[in-house]
Scaffold this active site. Structure first.
Site, PDB file in Angstrom:
ATOM      1  N   LYS A 144       0.845  -1.195   0.000  1.00 18.90           N
ATOM      2  CA  LYS A 144       0.000   0.000   0.000  1.00 18.90           C
ATOM      3  C   LYS A 144       0.881   1.245   0.000  1.00 18.90           C
ATOM      4  O   LYS A 144       1.810   1.344   0.809  1.00 18.90           O
ATOM      5  CB  LYS A 144      -0.877   0.010   1.250  1.00 18.90           C
ATOM      6  CG  LYS A 144      -1.825  -1.171   1.348  1.00 18.90           C
ATOM      7  CD  LYS A 144      -3.061  -0.938   0.532  1.00 18.90           C
ATOM      8  CE  LYS A 144      -4.046  -2.092   0.711  1.00 18.90           C
ATOM      9  NZ  LYS A 144      -5.241  -1.913  -0.119  1.00 18.90           N
ATOM     10  N   ASP A 173      -0.343  -0.300  -4.449  1.00 19.03           N
ATOM     11  CA  ASP A 173      -1.756   0.071  -4.357  1.00 19.03           C
ATOM     12  C   ASP A 173      -1.916   1.398  -3.630  1.00 19.03           C
ATOM     13  O   ASP A 173      -1.670   1.496  -2.433  1.00 19.03           O
ATOM     14  CB  ASP A 173      -2.542  -1.022  -3.636  1.00 19.03           C
ATOM     15  CG  ASP A 173      -4.046  -0.771  -3.706  1.00 19.03           C
ATOM     16  OD1 ASP A 173      -4.467   0.232  -4.315  1.00 19.03           O
ATOM     17  OD2 ASP A 173      -4.808  -1.589  -3.143  1.00 19.03           O
ATOM     18  N   GLU A 201      -1.926   0.435  -8.688  1.00 19.83           N
ATOM     19  CA  GLU A 201      -3.370   0.273  -8.559  1.00 19.83           C
ATOM     20  C   GLU A 201      -4.002   1.582  -8.084  1.00 19.83           C
ATOM     21  O   GLU A 201      -3.554   2.164  -7.102  1.00 19.83           O
ATOM     22  CB  GLU A 201      -3.581  -0.833  -7.517  1.00 19.83           C
ATOM     23  CG  GLU A 201      -4.917  -1.486  -7.530  1.00 19.83           C
ATOM     24  CD  GLU A 201      -4.885  -2.728  -6.620  1.00 19.83           C
ATOM     25  OE1 GLU A 201      -3.958  -3.567  -6.729  1.00 19.83           O
ATOM     26  OE2 GLU A 201      -5.784  -2.835  -5.793  1.00 19.83           O
ATOM     27  N   ASP A 226      -9.317  -0.036  -9.307  1.00 18.20           N
ATOM     28  CA  ASP A 226      -9.923  -0.846  -8.244  1.00 18.20           C
ATOM     29  C   ASP A 226     -11.145  -0.111  -7.679  1.00 18.20           C
ATOM     30  O   ASP A 226     -12.278  -0.444  -7.999  1.00 18.20           O
ATOM     31  CB  ASP A 226      -8.861  -1.125  -7.162  1.00 18.20           C
ATOM     32  CG  ASP A 226      -9.397  -1.963  -6.024  1.00 18.20           C
ATOM     33  OD1 ASP A 226     -10.579  -2.342  -6.061  1.00 18.20           O
ATOM     34  OD2 ASP A 226      -8.644  -2.246  -5.077  1.00 18.20           O
ATOM     35  N   LYS A 250     -12.887  -7.215  -7.080  1.00 16.69           N
ATOM     36  CA  LYS A 250     -13.188  -7.739  -5.748  1.00 16.69           C
ATOM     37  C   LYS A 250     -14.555  -8.383  -5.884  1.00 16.69           C
ATOM     38  O   LYS A 250     -15.589  -7.748  -5.630  1.00 16.69           O
ATOM     39  CB  LYS A 250     -13.209  -6.599  -4.725  1.00 16.69           C
ATOM     40  CG  LYS A 250     -11.849  -5.971  -4.446  1.00 16.69           C
ATOM     41  CD  LYS A 250     -11.991  -4.859  -3.438  1.00 16.69           C
ATOM     42  CE  LYS A 250     -10.711  -4.540  -2.709  1.00 16.69           C
ATOM     43  NZ  LYS A 250      -9.648  -4.036  -3.565  1.00 16.69           N
TER      44      LYS A 250
HETATM   45 MG   LIG Z   1      -6.748  -1.836  -4.280  1.00 17.66          MG
END
Ligand SMILES: [Mg+2]
Length: 331
Positions: A144, A173, A201, A226, A250
């Site tokens: 992240k 991300d 991302e 995303d 997801k």
């Molecule tokens: Mg993500």
């Protein structure tokens, strides 16, 4: 006596505290809550499903999902299941999965660790965490970004890339948390690192889609959406607005898995199936979906699944592939 099309319905809640608090751009996350569904038909077949809400991604809350389940009758028809509104995407997913599981079709085998992307802790903790995951067999890691100033994070990235073996791939991300200048810094650095960075991302917030398109044209590095594509309608909208990069799916919050498959059949896209910290029931549904997509899209890049999340969850028996035993633990 019940007719064959009648399904008796039960549900149970779960609550799983993470082993360590999950820090993202959306704040800290301490506990995964969800609902396990159980359908049974007159022939004695049982189908389990799972509702795993993620309200900061725009889904219904756990409380809303619970209210929905409480208001349903104890005996359902297939119509009840396939008419759930898209405003309850995780319920839609959970009930469809439970219904499909009644058919008792063989499930896809579990992933080899190398086919599963492992989530590193945010910040410099990543530097001391990747090696244990590498030893377990992971080769793709997700980190992240956007949680500290860009210059600090780029320095951590250099250290991380110096440590990681050449066979490792990194997904970055940002959870939509970068500004445009920071996104340029990151993408310039990604271009320098080349194929060792698989993609970045959601660099910018969903409202900045036109700017993401420009970044995608300007840099060689791949970009994945995303947060922009959390529901099937959003995914379709971005496809028709011209997105030809990667889509993080997801699946447990996207809505109907069969409608996703239908869309991918009509419009082949580059997909990464990703977890939202499901129990074994949701996890298996994602593996089955990934196998269906692979059959449907043989030409698409076969991307490692975003499912290396189990080390974040407690050893509470909810990763048990024996779902009846899992269900009993929730009583
Ligand atoms: Mg993500």
């Amino acid at each position: 006596m019940r007719s064959c099309s009648e399904l008796s319905f039960e549900f149970r809640q779960y609550r799983r505290p993470f082993r360590r608090v999950l820090k993202t751009k959306h704040g800290t996350w301490t506990c995964r809550e969800g609902i396990v569904l159980k359908l049974s038909d007159a022939a004695g077949r049982v189908g389990f499903g799972e509702i795993a809400p993620l309200p900061w991604f725009g889904t219904e809350t756990q409380a809303q999902a619970l209210t929905f389940c409480q208001r349903l009758p104890a005996v359902l028809s297939a119509d009840n299941i396939f008419s759930i509104l898209p405003t309850l995407p995780t319920c839609k997913f959970g009930f469809e999965v439970a219904f499909n599981n009644l058919a008792e079709r063989p499930h896809s085998p579990d992933l080899e660790t190398a086919h599963c992307c492992a989530l590193l802790p945010a910040g410099p903790a990543a530097l001391s965490s990747w090696s244990a995951l590498w030893a377990m067999g992971h080769r793709t890691f997700k980190w992240k970004i956007g949680v500290a100033p860009v210059s600090t994070e780029l320095a951590w990235l250099s250290q991380l890339m110096a440590q990681l073996p050449l066979g490792a791939k990194l997904r970055l991300d940002a959870n939509g948390g970068l500004n445009e200048l920071a996104a340029h810094h990151w993408l310039e650095q990604c271009d320098r690192l080349g194929h060792r960075i698989e993609f970045i991302e959601q660099p910018l917030p969903p409202s900045r889609f036109e700017d993401v398109i420009k970044l995608d044209y300007r840099y060689k590095s791949a970009i994945a959406l995303d947060e922009s594509v959390t529901t099937l309608d959003q995914l379709k909208a971005h496809y028709f607005r011209g997105w030809r990069g990667i889509y993080v799916v997801k699946a447990a919050i996207l809505g109907s898995p069969s409608r996703l498959l239908q869309f991918c059949q009509d419009y082949p896209i580059d997909v990464v199936i990703s977890s939202v910290f499901e129990t074994d029931i949701g996890r298996q549904a994602l593996l089955d979906l990934a196998a269906d997509l692979k059959k449907l899209l043989p030409q698409a890049p076969q991307r490692v699944l975003g499912m290396g999340t189990q080390q974040w969850l407690p050893n509470d028996g909810l990763d048990d592939p024996d779902w009846e035993a899992l269900w009993q633990r929730l009583s």
